[in-house]
Each structure stands twice: as structure tokens, then as C-alpha cells.
Design an enzyme around this catalytic site. Sequence first.
Site: not given
Length: 217
Positions: A8, A10, A169
Site C-alpha cells: 500500500d 499512504d 496499514d
Amino acid sequence: MKKAVIFDLDGTLSDSIMSMKYSGDKTMAEFGYGPFSVQDYKYFVGDGAANLVKRALIKGGDTKLTHFEAAYARYREIFQANCMYQVKPYEGIPKLLEELKKRGMKIAVLSNKPHHATLDVIESLFGKDYFDVVQGQVDGVPIKPDPAGVFRILDRFGLTADEVLYMGDTATDMKTGKAAGAFTVGVLWGFRDRAELEEGHADAIIAQPLDLLKYCE
């Protein structure tokens, strides 16, 4: 043996929350809403720019999303000009990527950020062609947690899901990786907490980037 890692962007590779807060607050101010806190933006983000704008509008009181179309168009304009505002890689990420490359592993990015912005961030932080594949949001490909983006990357690599790690995240990332059949690794330095990663059924949770290496064997 794992042969690739899909990241991922961001909250995983890049600490980019201030770029989205800056653009979001400038957008919302034009419609009489905000500003919102960094913590607010950590929960606005993660499911594409459209959902970020919707969540900000609702938080501001536009529960019927009356201003959505205009605000979404404006956000895209503002963000395109400011997508690198205070953006930097998380500590330990450059070293992790260097180590993965030394081991001959392929590295890819899969983001719900618009594709042109995803490229801008990756090339600004890490250089052009540093990653083997960079995939942002494009028309015709469902955003995460749909696993379509993962499958596109696997096809590019000629690999199967059990040969890759998927690292992110948020619960959205965990759902994406698991839907594709990959081993999912949740990270604690990003926008969400351990409880969310556990609820997303992460296969592993790590506190430091280099901790990923133990799952690369």
C-alpha cells in the site's frame, strides 16, 4: 519462498497525511466546512479520494452529500497541485526496499490514490522505475478491497498469490490481500491501529519496516 511484496502507499510507504489534510481542508473551506484534525483524516483516507470527500462532508454536516460532486471535483484539482505537500517516506522504508532488492525480490505499489498522483509520489520519493510495478486508481479497475489490482500485478510478475506478501496499514488492505489469497502483513506506523488490523485478520502485524524480512523466506 516469497518472490515479491505488494505495498500500500499512504500510511505504509509514505507519511502523506498532511498532503490530504491540506487539500481536504482547502476544499472543505470553500463549502463552509472544516478544518478537520489529523486524526479525522486518518479515518477519511484509505478507500479512494471520493470516499475521503464524502466522509469529510458528512463530518462537516452535509449528511446528504449535497455538495459532493462539486467538492470532489475541487478536491481533485487541489490535490493534483499539492500531492507532495510534506510527504516523506517512513523511517526504515528505504532500507527495507534496498534489502528486498538485494534479495532479488520484486516490489510493487497498489494504491487507491489516483494513478497519476500515485506515480508522482513514488517517483518523487524513490525515483523513476525504482518499483517494478506502480498501480493507482484507474477507470475500469475496482478499488481496494476488491483484489482486482492485486491480480493485475500478479499477472505482470507471472506469480501466484502464495508467492507474494501484501503489506498495508488498514483493514481495507488486509481484506484486499486476503481476497487475493496473499499473506497479509499489517503495519503499526500508519494511519490505523492494531485493533483494526486484527479485525481485518492480518496474518502478521509488524512495528518496524525491517520486521517484514522475517516473512520473506
